[in-house]
Every structure is written in C-alpha cells, then in structure tokens.
Design an enzyme around this catalytic site. Sequence first.
Site, PDB file in Angstrom:
ATOM      1  N   LYS A  23       0.831  -1.209   0.000  1.00 13.76           N
ATOM      2  CA  LYS A  23       0.000   0.000   0.000  1.00 13.76           C
ATOM      3  C   LYS A  23       0.861   1.252   0.000  1.00 13.76           C
ATOM      4  O   LYS A  23       0.485   2.268  -0.591  1.00 13.76           O
ATOM      5  CB  LYS A  23      -0.908  -0.008   1.222  1.00 13.76           C
ATOM      6  CG  LYS A  23      -1.637   1.316   1.484  1.00 13.76           C
ATOM      7  CD  LYS A  23      -2.326   1.303   2.820  1.00 13.76           C
ATOM      8  CE  LYS A  23      -2.917   2.663   3.156  1.00 13.76           C
ATOM      9  NZ  LYS A  23      -1.860   3.680   3.428  1.00 13.76           N
ATOM     10  N   ASN A  24       2.015   1.201   0.648  1.00 20.16           N
ATOM     11  CA  ASN A  24       2.879   2.374   0.753  1.00 20.16           C
ATOM     12  C   ASN A  24       3.783   2.572  -0.464  1.00 20.16           C
ATOM     13  O   ASN A  24       4.590   3.499  -0.479  1.00 20.16           O
ATOM     14  CB  ASN A  24       3.733   2.288   2.022  1.00 20.16           C
ATOM     15  CG  ASN A  24       2.912   2.526   3.275  1.00 20.16           C
ATOM     16  OD1 ASN A  24       1.768   2.957   3.206  1.00 20.16           O
ATOM     17  ND2 ASN A  24       3.479   2.220   4.420  1.00 20.16           N
ATOM     18  N   ARG A  97      -4.597  11.202   1.321  1.00 24.27           N
ATOM     19  CA  ARG A  97      -3.507  12.170   1.313  1.00 24.27           C
ATOM     20  C   ARG A  97      -2.624  12.025   0.072  1.00 24.27           C
ATOM     21  O   ARG A  97      -1.653  12.765  -0.091  1.00 24.27           O
ATOM     22  CB  ARG A  97      -2.647  12.020   2.571  1.00 24.27           C
ATOM     23  CG  ARG A  97      -3.371  12.512   3.802  1.00 24.27           C
ATOM     24  CD  ARG A  97      -2.525  12.419   5.052  1.00 24.27           C
ATOM     25  NE  ARG A  97      -3.161  13.191   6.111  1.00 24.27           N
ATOM     26  CZ  ARG A  97      -2.869  14.448   6.398  1.00 24.27           C
ATOM     27  NH1 ARG A  97      -1.956  15.076   5.718  1.00 24.27           N
ATOM     28  NH2 ARG A  97      -3.493  15.081   7.361  1.00 24.27           N
ATOM     29  N   CYS A 121      -5.777   8.873   7.966  1.00 24.65           N
ATOM     30  CA  CYS A 121      -6.059   8.264   9.261  1.00 24.65           C
ATOM     31  C   CYS A 121      -5.785   9.248  10.393  1.00 24.65           C
ATOM     32  O   CYS A 121      -4.827  10.026  10.342  1.00 24.65           O
ATOM     33  CB  CYS A 121      -5.185   7.020   9.447  1.00 24.65           C
ATOM     34  SG  CYS A 121      -5.682   5.638   8.391  1.00 24.65           S
ATOM     35  N   ASP A 311       3.713   1.226  11.837  1.00 28.19           N
ATOM     36  CA  ASP A 311       2.530   0.483  11.385  1.00 28.19           C
ATOM     37  C   ASP A 311       2.460  -0.924  11.973  1.00 28.19           C
ATOM     38  O   ASP A 311       1.416  -1.569  11.895  1.00 28.19           O
ATOM     39  CB  ASP A 311       2.504   0.393   9.856  1.00 28.19           C
ATOM     40  CG  ASP A 311       2.074   1.698   9.209  1.00 28.19           C
ATOM     41  OD1 ASP A 311       1.499   2.540   9.912  1.00 28.19           O
ATOM     42  OD2 ASP A 311       2.318   1.876   8.005  1.00 28.19           O
ATOM     43  N   VAL A 333       6.984   8.039  16.197  1.00 25.54           N
ATOM     44  CA  VAL A 333       6.743   8.477  14.817  1.00 25.54           C
ATOM     45  C   VAL A 333       5.466   9.301  14.699  1.00 25.54           C
ATOM     46  O   VAL A 333       5.467  10.401  14.141  1.00 25.54           O
ATOM     47  CB  VAL A 333       6.705   7.267  13.868  1.00 25.54           C
ATOM     48  CG1 VAL A 333       6.426   7.708  12.435  1.00 25.54           C
ATOM     49  CG2 VAL A 333       8.026   6.498  13.938  1.00 25.54           C
TER      50      VAL A 333
END
Length: 442
Positions: A23-24, A97, A121, A311, A333
């Site tokens: 996803k990233n 985003r 999020c 994550d 983070v």
Amino acid sequence: MNKVLTINGGRPLSGSVKVRGAKNLVPKAMVASLLGDGPSVLRNVPEIKDVEVVTGLLELHGVTVVKDPETGDLTLDPSGAKSANSKEIDAFAGDSRIPILFCGPLMHTIGEAFIPDLGGCRIGDRPIDYHLAVLRNFGAIVDKASNGITISAREGLRGAKVELPYPSVGATEQVLLTAVRAKGTTELKNAAIEPEILDLIDVLQKMGAIIHVRDQRTIVIEGVARLRGYDHVALPDRNEGASWASAALATGGDIFVEGADQRDLAAFLNTYRKLGGDFDVRIDGIRFFHPGGDLNPLVVETDVHPGFMTDWQQPLVVALTQAQGVSIVHETVYENRFGFTDALVRMGATVQLHRDCLGSLPCRFDNRDFLHSAVITGKSELHGADFVIPDLRGGFSHVIAALVAKGTSNASGIELINRGYEHFLEKLQGLGADVELREAAH
C-alpha cells in the site's frame, strides 16, 4: 459506513493468506507514471481502496488506466494528461492524502496542480508543510485558497538542496517525484530510506532517472529532460504481513503469509521472536505461529527504517495484552497513535497511556502534551465489545482483539480497513474466523 462486522471470538486463526503489492508503494508508483512519455505497467497490484482513489484521480487528469482482468496488472498511459476540475478532484480524493504527491509530476507534465484539503487516518498531525516547503525549494509557486492549494511552475522546476527536519516518507517521495525531471541536481539530506522508498527509486530508475543513494540518509538526484514508461513488480506489503503475524500470535494460531519477505521484516521478526512467537521462513513466504507456552513482556520503541515500524505497533499491542507481565511501547513516529487502546480497555485489557518518553530513543514528542507511551499489563482475558474502527492499523488491531476475546463484538466503520488490506473479510473467513458482515440497523 453502514455495515457492521459481527465477530465471535475465541478461535485461533489458522491457514494461509497472500499479500500483494505494498500500500505504501503502489499508489506512489501509479503517480510516477505521470512523469513518463509512454505507458507504464505496474504488477502485483492489490485490490484496495487507495488504488481505486489514485486510479480515479489519474483518470480525472487524462491518464488512461487499464486493469488486466486476469492478473490485476495496471497499464497507465499519461499521453492525454490534462488539468482537472478542482471540485472533481476534491470530491474524488475524499480523505486520501495521496493528492499531495501529484504536485511535482503534474507541474512537469501540465505546468500546474491543485491539491484539495487533505484527510487520512487520525493518528497524528501529518502536516503538509514539509511538502510545500520542498516544492518552494524547487521554484514552485504555492497559492492557498479556501478549498485547497494551487501550485504552479511557470518557469519550470530546478534542482535544490533540501534537508528534512525529520526523515518523512511522504516528503522524501515528494522530493523524488519532483527532482527527477527538474533542471540540475538535487541533494536530499535526512531522507527516509524505507523499502518502499527504495522500490520507488527502482521505478524511477527504470524510467530513466539518475538517483544515487548515499550514506547518512542522503539521496542525490540528477534531473533529466524526459522519462519513459516503466514495467515494475511492486514489492510485497510488509505491513500487512506483520499484521497477520500478530493476529496469529494473539489468537494462538498458525498463519502462512505468502509473499512475506524476511529482509524487509527483519526488525519485526526479531521482536516477534523475543515476544515468544515463532516463524519459519520459506521461499514463497513466512509461516507465523504461537509455539505454546507464555508470551514474554517487551519494551518496544517505534522508529523510522531500519527500526521497528510504527505500522507494526498497533497489531502487536494486542499480542502484548496476552503476554505475562508488563510491556512498554514508546511511539516516536506519530504522536496520537494510541487512541485505539480505548476499545482494548473496554474489552478488558490493562493499558495505561503516558506523556513521558518511556524509552531510550530520542523523541520529538518529549515535553509535549501527547500520550505517546503505553504500559500494557497482561495476561488479560478479553471479552467482546462494540466499537467503531478509528483508522487503518488501529482497526485491524480492534478486529484481532475481538478475535481473541470471549463472546461477540460488533465493529462498525469496517470499510476503513479496505484502504490497506485486500479482501480482508474473505481472508478472515479463510483463516477460520467466525465473522459476518451485515447491514447496520437504522
């Protein structure tokens, strides 16, 4: 959000799941296709909401996106790139985003970009100031309006020296996507070096970019006049892999994660083993399982790569509620990533949140009013509860907790999880979870 997932807990998860492209990385590689003068092909693409959003945004800007019905591979042709209506962009982007990363490629391609107010999020203040400062360094003109931001580059973009105050993944991506076709050389210091960043660099190099990754988080980009299309297989989603691993451990289960990569999960695997979980690395993935016995309490601190990724933290916290003793998690983070623990406490977990830095890593949130450290005391017997999914990883964590718990839980807002987890419900059912998706009562 009008569907509710009913979860009957108490069953170990067992079986196999497949993780595909990260996803990233995938949405960013899709955006990169705008930079080429010919079609690009992106493979190993997951069916997630973020891919749908970027597909729609690209199509609004005149990019043709064709999905192979058998493989799911995407062919992206930017030859018809054009400006898009600001209202359409705003309506389609929703809470994503990703639009901020369109800026550089659009300015190179059509001379301007419009970015709507950005969502995402609710895990902290993800400011776009880094991005705007970066773009100004390249010579972009930023005009703020009530409904978003218009960015233009009438005289073209030029290389710049950029030093990030924090190794932000998003800001690093912004620099890469902007610098590759800017005139001159760009030097980026304090860059993020996550595997997804390096995979994006691979994509751009295939297109004809010249990018040097040097020591001490420094990346040097020599701008080129044109780029071509790419053909690329996206790296697997290490965050989804780690999430399923935590689910296996918390429920006392055994899950083979096809596509999981040992190298990109190294920091997670070390922590997983110290916690008391076990794993078996195979050619095509990793088997994660609870070997029996008590789980061990831990001190865990999140950090940028190559540290323990933020994550991974939320799903792991659920597993820590099942360890014997006191565990500490220090989040360095994102400042507000422990909001999801409210539901865990209602399920019976013992979690205390603190403003102090309960760890050894230097932290941006020291002496600031953020609950960014957690003390988890276990082993807790969890019971079912009703909850609303707060964000992507927190939502997955809630579902894991409900699967551990005795009794029935009802989760609303489950659609948020589809942003980053492909075929989430089908995978749960395939692992033996007793879950049912139904319409919410009005």
